[in-house]
Structure formats: structure tokens, C-alpha cells
Design an enzyme around this catalytic site. Sequence first.
Site, PDB file in Angstrom:
ATOM      1  N   ALA A  48      39.485  38.576  41.774  1.00 50.07           N
ATOM      2  CA  ALA A  48      39.637  38.435  43.224  1.00 50.07           C
ATOM      3  C   ALA A  48      38.527  37.573  43.813  1.00 50.07           C
ATOM      4  CB  ALA A  48      39.631  39.817  43.882  1.00 50.07           C
ATOM      5  N   ALA A  93      43.761  46.024  34.498  1.00 48.74           N
ATOM      6  CA  ALA A  93      42.328  45.737  34.416  1.00 48.74           C
ATOM      7  C   ALA A  93      41.783  45.994  33.017  1.00 48.74           C
ATOM      8  CB  ALA A  93      41.567  46.571  35.441  1.00 48.74           C
ATOM      9  N   GLY A 122      37.689  43.840  36.132  1.00 48.96           N
ATOM     10  CA  GLY A 122      38.401  42.576  35.926  1.00 48.96           C
ATOM     11  C   GLY A 122      39.204  42.158  37.131  1.00 48.96           C
ATOM     12  N   ASP A 123      39.835  43.119  37.818  1.00 56.49           N
ATOM     13  CA  ASP A 123      40.588  42.798  39.024  1.00 56.49           C
ATOM     14  C   ASP A 123      39.689  42.204  40.091  1.00 56.49           C
ATOM     15  OD1 ASP A 123      43.551  44.073  39.065  1.00 56.49           O
ATOM     16  OD2 ASP A 123      42.243  45.283  37.805  1.00 56.49           O
ATOM     17  N   ILE A 124      38.527  42.814  40.272  1.00 58.41           N
ATOM     18  CA  ILE A 124      37.657  42.389  41.364  1.00 58.41           C
ATOM     19  C   ILE A 124      36.955  41.082  41.029  1.00 58.41           C
ATOM     20  CG2 ILE A 124      35.629  43.066  42.707  1.00 58.41           C
ATOM     21  CD1 ILE A 124      36.766  45.966  42.507  1.00 58.41           C
TER      22      ILE A 124
END
Length: 698
Positions: free
Chosen positions: A526, A498, A521-523
Site C-alpha cells: 500500500a 499477506a 506485506g499488504d501495508i
Amino acid sequence: MIRVLDLTDDLAPQAARLFVGLGADVVRVDDGTSSDELHWHAGKRVVRGDLDTVLARLLPGADVVLESGPLRRLRTPSRREASPEDWAHVVHVVVTPFGMWGPRQDWLADDLVASAAGGMTWLGGDPGQPPVPPPRDQAGQLAGDHAAIAALLGLLARRRTGRGQLAEVSVQEAVAATLETGAIAWLHGGTVPGRTSGVYGHVAHRVFAAKDGHVAGGYSGPDRMWTDLLAWLVEEDEAGDLSEERWQDPVYRWQNRPHVDDVVAAFVARRTVDEIASEARARALPWAAVAAPSELADNPQLRYRNFFVDIDTPSGPVTNVGFPFASRRRLSAPAHVDTVDWPARDLPPPASGRGAALDGTRVLDLTWVLAGPYVTKILGEHGADIVKVESAHRQDPTRFAPSMRLRPGASPDESGYFLNFNRNKRSMTLNLRTPRAQEVLRRLVAEVDVVIENFSPGVLDKWGLGYEQMRQINPNVILVSMAGVGQTGPWRRAVTFADTLAAMSGLTHETGNQGLTFGLGDIVAANAAALATLDLLYRGHGGYVDLSQLEAMAAHLGPAMLTPPPPKTTRVLRTRGEDRWIAVATDDLDPSTVATEDADELAVRLQAQGIAAYPVRDGRDLVESDEQLAAGGFYVELDHPLAGRVAHEGVVARLHDTPGGVWTPAPLLGQHTDELLAELLGLTAPELDSLRADGVLE
């Protein structure tokens, strides 16, 4: 083509922009209050006029109405109540700061105040100093992501029910669902992550100063991330004592992380940004340069993948960030028109009754860590049957890494991190390093609607399970690949976390090179992957989504490529109590007076005066003392066989007629292996025993 009527204000214009990227026909009803018009509204037609007249003309042909703003200023609820049948076919998504329920439904918020209310502001900044929210209106953009997801869920449900529905998104809840460990650290470990100047609290990653700039990176995750970094240090004769045996123990290394960071920081400081980033990519290590938004246009990976969009304006084309999925590459400036002709929608009769929007959809989940599991979390909480493939031979750090379990003394089956993001799923174990397991996987592809994976690029192709091979097995399958920077391009082999995605995207630079301490960044990636999946499900055919998490994060910078960052404000003020703060939408308060006030009491008084304000919530506040989140039942308790009764972050997209939910706790490792293989593939007990004896089901 989906038809979208855009009534959003500056709170959540992201939702309509995403529909432009999906190829929808988006018509904006302009009340003259929107800002950053070129970024948010390129690709739309814009009409002006009396809202009742516009609705009378366009509502019969609309599929989606997107609206945002404080509840007291919304323009359509009374109209919907007055003529419900006129709205019966429409998916109407309403984004408000705090939801259309609860004691604070009428409260005001700008992005700073909403970020504080949801717990995101608390995580940024230096210890003892004012909390700092992420840059570029991330709270509203997250709410816009969820609003677009809600709209597509509503359209999918409309196919079954024959009717549209109202859906609600609270910006506060959208933020509270994005904190990674911000609240679940309290739920599972009784700890409150604080401000750490950009140093992650649960993984060994941070921003380091190089000779000529900054880089982001670290050494958490699979063992190779440490051993390969150590090998690099040893080669350069700069490992210090880190090659000693004691440092090879991950628990010892974690407990003594400051010393490790000091050695690594000295190593980085002797080299340029490019030397660190280039060599790290060559070694497949998760390090990246901290880039400014102005440098994005020169990024070779983004240029190779044609990420950017050109906006045609009267003075010539303007380059802007693109969309988080393969999409339109050229847009017109907002086109002001006198009228729009949308024929009335003639919907087919309903196919079945109510239920969750994704009832009957089956998803094969081959993901791990955060970004991928968050996608399947969203799909699962709206009714999809999530078949999660795991293995003790490919250990998900969120299950197995001690620092990510959050619960003192927890086993991998009761990791707090894993529990929160993997509810509503069934788990089977497959050792995909074995040919027999790959054959089982091949058979499973035939039985699902969607496959989501975040392996390194090329892994599925190596197994004979790339998209073209999957299509031969299942012509209607949707494959979503979530590599860090995409499946193609000169950096396709880059390993990302992230923090490195935030660094490459320009986000870290806008924090003052400090970085974030949670996986925004991951979310963000997603949410984009979930939206792309729902879009293909709505289109009714298979397809391939090559989602780059870097592109998703860069697209979340708002107008950063077009406008300089806004001036820093001092609208987060200290209040009475230890490390207590309030976010306000005014510069007119006396900080010394505010410092004597209780944050909650002051927020009530300011809101009564029409001034947006909210206490800066931390993870404990969100779970235990926030009246608005409690009124909406945001945290949902489930009984887990090992962890006991545990609260989970709830569902953000609230669909009124086909609601989602948090129904079942996260599975034990391989808990449903036999059940799923018998149910989906018809395997018998002797066949299961044979697979188990060969080490396939591990």
C-alpha cells in the site's frame, strides 16, 4: 527531475532509495556512517565535505531534503531556524525515532528498539518466549516509505502554495500504523493479540511443514477459498470429517480451527513444497512456497517482470532487489564526486492557499480487504475525496467476515477492522456483475483523477475498462492495479494473502519459517502504491501503475540478496510483570537483574545513560499507556453512527503547513450512493429508482 539531498543515517535510508527508483537526481552527503552502501546508495552521487558548504551550494537547487536520526544528532534544524528563507522552497522531511515533540523526543532507538516501541516486536515469536521483530530493519524501512510519501505530498502542496515545508515522521508511529489488528483489536474488542508462533489470530492462515520445506496458506476469505480447498482434500481422500455439514458453517469452522488445521497440516506434510504451491496456483488458492532470499533470483514471476536491478561495480554487475514499481533496471554504484551543480529553483507563484496536500483530488476506490483500502486511507487523510465502491454481492471480508469485525456482536456496518482503514471515505454500492453497473462505473471514471483496484488480473479488461479504455474516457486518469504478483507473468493468476506474499518474498524464511501474524506485506504494498500514485500526480499526467505486491515486499528485504542475515540477538529481555519485556541496544545487561525491573522505569534510566531502550509495547499499551503516542495525539477519536465514539490510528506523515487528518468515520455500506451519483453524474431521483429496481445499486 526531482532533486533530492540525502542526509539520512541508518535509521531511514529507504526514503532516498525510493526516490532513486522514481528517477530523481539524488545526491548524498556522506558523513562516513552509512552501512550496506551498495543496496541503499546505488544510483546516487555522493559528496563529502563540510555540511554548511554543501548546503550553501546545493540547497538553492534542491526540491527535497531527507534527513533521519535521533533528534539530538540532527544536523539541520538549527540551520533551518537561523535562515528560514533559504529553506522556504524546500520540502524538508525529518525522520526521528519518536518525533520532534513529546516527552521522549530526545530518546534513542535502533531498529529493534523502534519496532518494540511501535508494537511490531510484540507480535513475533512463540508464546512465553521473547518477542521477535520482523527481519531486515522493517521499522526503519516503513518510516522511510512514509518519509518518501511525505516528500511527494509536500511537493504537490508546493505547487499550490508556492512554498516548501517541514514534514516529520516518527518511526514509532510508522510502526504503530502497520500492525493490522495489533492495536485495533484492543480498541474494538478489548483483546490483545499475542505471540502465536506465526498462526494468524483473525484469519485461518499460517505456515505448514511440507515433505521438503515449508508453505504458507490457509482457507479464509471468500467462501471459495474453503470450498475449493475442501474439494482438493476430498479428491485426494484426505478430508477426514471436514466434508460433514457442520464444517461448512464458517463460524463453527472458525471456533474449531485447530482441528481443521490438523487435517490440513497432515495433507500438506505428505507432499512436497512444489506439489502444494503448483497445484494451489492451478486451483487459484492462496498457498505459496516459503522461499529464501537467495532463491529470489530464480523466481520465474520476478524474472519475467524484470524486477531485479543490476548494479555496475568495478568488479562487475551485481544483482539486487529492484523497486516496488516499474523503474530503473540498471544502476551505478554510488559515485563519489567533488561537486554537483544544481541551478537554483525558480518556483511559480502560488495558485491557492493552504489546505491538505491532496485537496481537489478525487479517487475512485475499487479495492477491498487491506492493501488497497490502506492506499486510499493514506490519500484520504491528506485531503483526497475517496469514492469507495462496494457491494453486498462482493463482500469485503473486513466488513462481513465475523472474525474480522473485532467488536463482539458487531454488524457489517460497525466492523472494527473496516472502521479503522476506511475513514475519510464515502461509500456507494454498485453490483458490478450487472452491465448497467459497469456503465455507471465507466461514467464515474470520467469524473475522477485516480482509479485504484485490486481485482484479479483481467477483470477490468473483461468489462471494457482496462487502462487503454479508461484513457479514452479520461485522458489524464491514473490507474493503479494492485494484483498480488502483478498483471503479467506466469503466476499472474495466483491468489495471494499477506502470508503468501511474505513467503514468496523471502521474508518468512528470515523469520525462521515461522511467518508473521499481521499484514506487513499488504501495508508495504500500500505504501508503494501510494508513492507511485503521488509521483504521477506530481508529474501532472495520467499513467498506469501495475503494482505487484510480491515485488513491493521483496523490495522491502533491504540488502538480503547481497548480505547474509545478521546474527540473532538476545536484546529483548524479560522484565518484572507477566509477559513484560524491554528491547535494548546493548548486550551488556544482566538478564537476571533486568527481570526484577519495571520496563518503563528501566528504559528511562538507560536512555539517560545514552543507551537506546524501550518497553516492548502491545496493542493495549500503545493505546492506553504510551506517553509519547499520547503526546502526539496519534489515536484520533471519531463518532460513528453505530459504533459510537471510536479511536483510530492516526496520520504518519505530519506536514506542518498542509496537515492531513482523520476527519470523518468510515461509511455505512452504500451510505452515499444517491449523494455521489447525483453529485458526480447528475442522476435524478427517477434514474436512481430505476437503477435500484434493477439491482444495480446493491
